[in-house]
Design a protein around this motif. Sequence first.
Motif: not given
Length: 378
Positions: A293-303, A318-324, A374-376
């Motif tokens: 999992k990751g955010a911003d640049e790390v998320a882009a690299r995962i994608r 919503p699911l991505a935010r809850a899992l993260y 669990l909502e974010v």
Amino acid sequence: MAEETEDQEKTEEATPRRLEKAREDGQVARSRELTTVMLLFGGVGGLWSMGPTLFDQVGMVMEQSFLFDRRQGFDSTVMLTHAVDLGARTLFALIPLFLMLAVIALISPNLLGGFLISAKSLKPQPSKLNPIKGLKRQFSSQALAELAKAIAKSILVGSVAVAFLSAKRGEFMALMDQPTQQALANALRLAAMACGLMVLSLVVVILIDVPYQLWSHAKKLRMSKEEIKREHKETEGDPQLKAKIRSQQQAMARNRMMSQVPDADVIVTNPTHYAVALRYDESNMSAPRVIAKGADEVAARIRELGGEHHVPLLEAPPLARALYRHVDIDREIPGPLYTAVAEVLVWAFRLKRAREEGGDRPVTPADLPIPAELEVAP
């Protein structure tokens, strides 16, 4: 001048580490006056409580010493035996007093600073044999303070003695008109009272010396701000070095995480801020697991990695935010998210089958159920 400047720079209280190190080196607050007064109290108290027994025993020894047996004049062995016997009687009479003083001498130094045996303090230090430094110590401020203290003690004890003699002058003069035994007993009583009062007056010295020794010890251990910073670096580590190590550890952990992205079954995205890679192997997993999992640049690299290895990507903010937010890496998803994740995995498996075997593309899941707890917020 250099020492005075250094003392002025040391304005901070000693840290616990500095105090611990000083104790290991044998540097603790000690009061000689406390030990001396405790010994004097013990001596006077012992003589007062053991006085009658000591008087009888020592008096008998003195009486036997002045008796002369005719055989002692002709046989040195008899004289020697008699002398040894008198010495043994005197020693046995004084042993209880000596033992009590020995116990006090062992305990009283530890009343201030606690019990301490330091091997470092027992090591020979050649620097203490330097005659120049020894001469400086003789004329140091501490030596002058000790001299002033000795003079003050002499004046205090002398004043108490003179006051006692003046107050009891009549009783002392009356001793000349009393029988020998009565005069001797009264003289000993007056002497014991005088000794007790003089020792009691030294309590004033203790009340001054003990706080002074504590203050002096704390002053010797004071530290400068630079020393505190240096100690902090030694104990906690250099902040810059720690940050660099932490950055390297995070990079290594991120590389390990990225190496698992190709094995993911699906990647849930925000679509740009977050990315969470899920994997489920029913043979050795009881529930789907977050493997990256990751955010911003790390998320882009995962994608990006997911696209290179044809891992299905699903935009479900919503699911991505809850899992993260609620699931750590290499941890199974919580029960409340089972339904939403199950729909996503079914979609991913069907999409893979459609890619491999051909067929219609499955309908993309929408409005996945996310529990309120669990909502974010976006």
